[in-house]
Design an enzyme around this catalytic site. Structure first.
Site, PDB file in Angstrom:
ATOM      1  N   HIS A  48       0.924  -1.167   0.017  1.00 58.99           N
ATOM      2  CA  HIS A  48      -0.172  -0.057   0.100  1.00 58.99           C
ATOM      3  C   HIS A  48       0.949   1.037  -0.077  1.00 58.99           C
ATOM      4  O   HIS A  48       2.072   1.340   0.567  1.00 58.99           O
ATOM      5  CB  HIS A  48      -0.859   0.146   1.376  1.00 58.99           C
ATOM      6  N   HIS A  92       1.051   5.131   1.050  1.00 55.33           N
ATOM      7  CA  HIS A  92       0.380   6.167   1.989  1.00 55.33           C
ATOM      8  C   HIS A  92       0.595   7.359   1.071  1.00 55.33           C
ATOM      9  O   HIS A  92       1.548   8.031   0.780  1.00 55.33           O
ATOM     10  CB  HIS A  92       1.380   6.310   3.409  1.00 55.33           C
TER      11      HIS A  92
HETATM   12  P1  5GP Z   1       1.867  -0.022   7.394  1.00 53.10           P
HETATM   13  O1  5GP Z   1       2.326   0.363   8.694  1.00 53.10           O
HETATM   14  O2  5GP Z   1       1.713  -1.097   7.019  1.00 53.10           O
HETATM   15  O3  5GP Z   1       2.672   0.576   6.243  1.00 53.10           O
HETATM   16  O4  5GP Z   1       0.426   0.923   7.247  1.00 53.10           O
HETATM   17  C1  5GP Z   1      -0.924   0.285   7.705  1.00 53.10           C
HETATM   18  C2  5GP Z   1      -1.838   1.400   7.660  1.00 53.10           C
HETATM   19  O5  5GP Z   1      -3.023   0.437   7.868  1.00 53.10           O
HETATM   20  C3  5GP Z   1      -1.779   2.024   8.917  1.00 53.10           C
HETATM   21  O6  5GP Z   1      -1.401   3.344   8.605  1.00 53.10           O
HETATM   22  C4  5GP Z   1      -3.194   1.830   9.509  1.00 53.10           C
HETATM   23  O7  5GP Z   1      -3.706   2.908  10.336  1.00 53.10           O
HETATM   24  C5  5GP Z   1      -4.023   1.473   8.273  1.00 53.10           C
HETATM   25  N1  5GP Z   1      -5.103   0.576   8.831  1.00 53.10           N
HETATM   26  C6  5GP Z   1      -4.985  -0.722   9.660  1.00 53.10           C
HETATM   27  N2  5GP Z   1      -5.949  -1.235   9.674  1.00 53.10           N
HETATM   28  C7  5GP Z   1      -6.813  -0.610   9.113  1.00 53.10           C
HETATM   29  C8  5GP Z   1      -8.286  -0.828   8.739  1.00 53.10           C
HETATM   30  O8  5GP Z   1      -8.915  -1.801   9.254  1.00 53.10           O
HETATM   31  N3  5GP Z   1      -8.950  -0.070   7.798  1.00 53.10           N
HETATM   32  C9  5GP Z   1      -8.164   1.338   7.364  1.00 53.10           C
HETATM   33  N4  5GP Z   1      -8.963   2.209   6.590  1.00 53.10           N
HETATM   34  N5  5GP Z   1      -6.957   1.438   7.529  1.00 53.10           N
HETATM   35  C10 5GP Z   1      -6.295   0.465   8.424  1.00 53.10           C
END
Ligand code: 5GP
Ligand code: ZN
Length: 135
Positions: A97, A99
């Site tokens: 993903h 951001h």
């Molecule tokens: P990572 O740390 O893997 O780069 O980012 C994961 C992102 O997913 C985090 O910013 C977190 O807030 C978001 N996230 C986690 N669970 C959910 C969810 O159930 N729904 C949404 N919309 N975002 C989520």
């Protein structure tokens, strides 16, 4: 496979979706760093940019279009584009993903990216309506 973002793409877990195309969807981050923090997610399950499968070029149109949408509709002054690859880099959801974090004058600069605006998580439904044109 037990993957949160695959479940969101399938519609089995709700999200505040603001964009979709052939290769990717975008929805609001549930715990935003700043107002409008959005995730662009490839439809194909791929763990991170080091894995085989969907490439950055496949989701580049989504990144471009959603960045423009966020900056235009939220009148942001800029946007950070960030991918965490691997747990040591901060990845918590192991489905690639991107951001997209719109930025505002109150909390400028790269280091303030990780000092979230405490108000950023309020009014996510109102924010969703602004970005989908429902407001
Ligand atoms: P990572 O740390 O893997 O780069 O980012 C994961 C992102 O997913 C985090 O910013 C977190 O807030 C978001 N996230 C986690 N669970 C959910 C969810 O159930 N729904 C949404 N919309 N975002 C989520
Ligand atoms: Zn997945």
């Amino acid at each position: 496979m037990d993957c949160l973002f695959c479940a969101i793409i399938a519609g089995d877990v709700p999200s505040r979706q603001i964009y979709a195309d052939e290769h990717a969807i975008a929805f609001l981050d549930i715990a935003p760093l700043h107002w409008g923090h959005t995730l662009v997610v490839p439809r194909q399950h791929v763990t991170d940019i080091l894995a085989e499968g969907t490439t950055l070029s496949d989701i580049a149109p989504a990144v471009h279009n959603v960045s423009r949408l966020l900056v235009d509709r939220l009148e942001a002054g800029g946007v950070n584009v960030l991918i965490n690859n691997g747990a040591l880099a901060g990845q918590e959801v192991f489905h690639l993903h991107v951001h997209l974090v719109p930025r505002y004058p109150e909390f400028p600069g790269m280091r303030a990216l990780f000092q979230p605006d405490p108000e950023a998580g309020a009014e996510l439904d109102a924010l969703h309506a602004i970005l989908t044109g429902e407001a």
